[in-house]
Design a protein around this motif. Structure first.
Motif, mmCIF file in Angstrom:
data_model
loop_
_atom_site.group_PDB
_atom_site.id
_atom_site.type_symbol
_atom_site.label_atom_id
_atom_site.label_comp_id
_atom_site.label_asym_id
_atom_site.label_seq_id
_atom_site.Cartn_x
_atom_site.Cartn_y
_atom_site.Cartn_z
ATOM 1 N N THR A 218 19.005 -6.049 -118.389
ATOM 2 C CA THR A 218 20.304 -5.548 -119.028
ATOM 3 C C THR A 218 20.157 -4.296 -119.971
ATOM 4 O OG1 THR A 218 19.974 -7.053 -120.896
ATOM 5 C CG2 THR A 218 21.355 -7.950 -119.324
ATOM 6 N N ALA B 290 20.109 -0.416 -118.266
ATOM 7 C CA ALA B 290 20.785 0.623 -118.780
ATOM 8 C C ALA B 290 20.299 1.796 -119.554
ATOM 9 C CB ALA B 290 21.818 0.053 -119.967
ATOM 10 N N ARG C 67 22.493 5.312 -119.304
ATOM 11 C CA ARG C 67 23.727 4.819 -119.500
ATOM 12 C C ARG C 67 23.848 4.177 -120.714
ATOM 13 N NH1 ARG C 67 26.076 3.385 -114.446
ATOM 14 N NH2 ARG C 67 28.127 2.944 -115.696
ATOM 15 N N ASP D 225 27.262 2.781 -121.380
ATOM 16 C CA ASP D 225 28.328 2.143 -121.372
ATOM 17 C C ASP D 225 28.275 0.774 -120.543
ATOM 18 O OD1 ASP D 225 27.623 3.450 -119.068
ATOM 19 O OD2 ASP D 225 29.643 3.237 -118.066
ATOM 20 N N ILE D 226 26.726 0.423 -120.462
ATOM 21 C CA ILE D 226 26.651 -0.782 -119.588
ATOM 22 C C ILE D 226 25.420 -1.353 -120.459
ATOM 23 C CG2 ILE D 226 27.448 -0.285 -117.539
ATOM 24 C CD1 ILE D 226 24.472 0.630 -116.689
ATOM 25 N N LYS E 272 32.498 -1.552 -123.515
ATOM 26 C CA LYS E 272 31.524 -1.387 -122.428
ATOM 27 C C LYS E 272 32.050 -2.099 -121.194
ATOM 28 C CE LYS E 272 27.786 -0.672 -125.229
ATOM 29 N NZ LYS E 272 26.503 -0.124 -125.359
ATOM 30 N N GLN E 273 31.415 -1.960 -120.114
ATOM 31 C CA GLN E 273 31.577 -2.403 -118.690
ATOM 32 C C GLN E 273 31.536 -3.822 -118.714
ATOM 33 O OE1 GLN E 273 32.650 -0.655 -116.057
ATOM 34 N NE2 GLN E 273 32.881 -2.355 -114.839
ATOM 35 N N ASP F 199 30.832 -6.744 -116.876
ATOM 36 C CA ASP F 199 30.282 -7.678 -115.783
ATOM 37 C C ASP F 199 29.626 -8.777 -116.138
ATOM 38 O OD1 ASP F 199 31.157 -5.349 -114.311
ATOM 39 O OD2 ASP F 199 29.082 -4.778 -113.645
#
Length: 118
Positions: free
Chosen positions: A25, A29, A34, A36-37, A44-45, A47
């Motif tokens: 996780t 990222a 990144r 945003d994840i 945040k994204q 998923d």
């Protein structure tokens, strides 16, 4: 797999299922640069994969995360990608699975025949 390989090198007491979750996780990222994840947070994204733990293979585990990583969780019950549900009750939404299986079988047969003719 990464967790098992690291356990071989550093020992199972030094590499836990919490390490594997972090690698998958926030660690991934960060490695990709990144922001945003990597975590469930506002903005945040979104998923998410959800798994049922009521199968016999999970019955001996007292830790749900350890059960997922160590006891062979193979199929998510529900999956959300970018805020949209993509798997519901273990079935991929919007996919005609019998038709996809037939297409896959036909493609595999063509590949096999091509390989045998070489």
């Amino acid at each position: 797999m990464a967790m098992y390989l690291q356990r071989l090198r550093y020992g199972s007491n030094n590499v836990t299922h919490f390490d594997a979750l972090r690698w998958a996780t926030s660690g991934s990222a960060r490695a990709m640069g990144r922001t945003d994840i990597g975590e469930l947070a506002v903005g945040k994204q979104a998923d998410v994969a959800m798994f049922k733990l009521d199968d016999i293979r999970f019955s001996g585990s007292h830790d749900p995360l350890a059960a997922l990583l160590l006891c062979g969780a193979q199929q998510a019950d529900r999956v959300m990608v970018a805020g949209q549900w993509r798997v519901h009750d273990g079935a991929v939404m919007g996919v005609d699975m019998p038709q996809l299986i037939e297409r896959h079988k036909a493609a595999a047969l063509r590949l096999r025949q091509k390989a045998l003719s070489m």
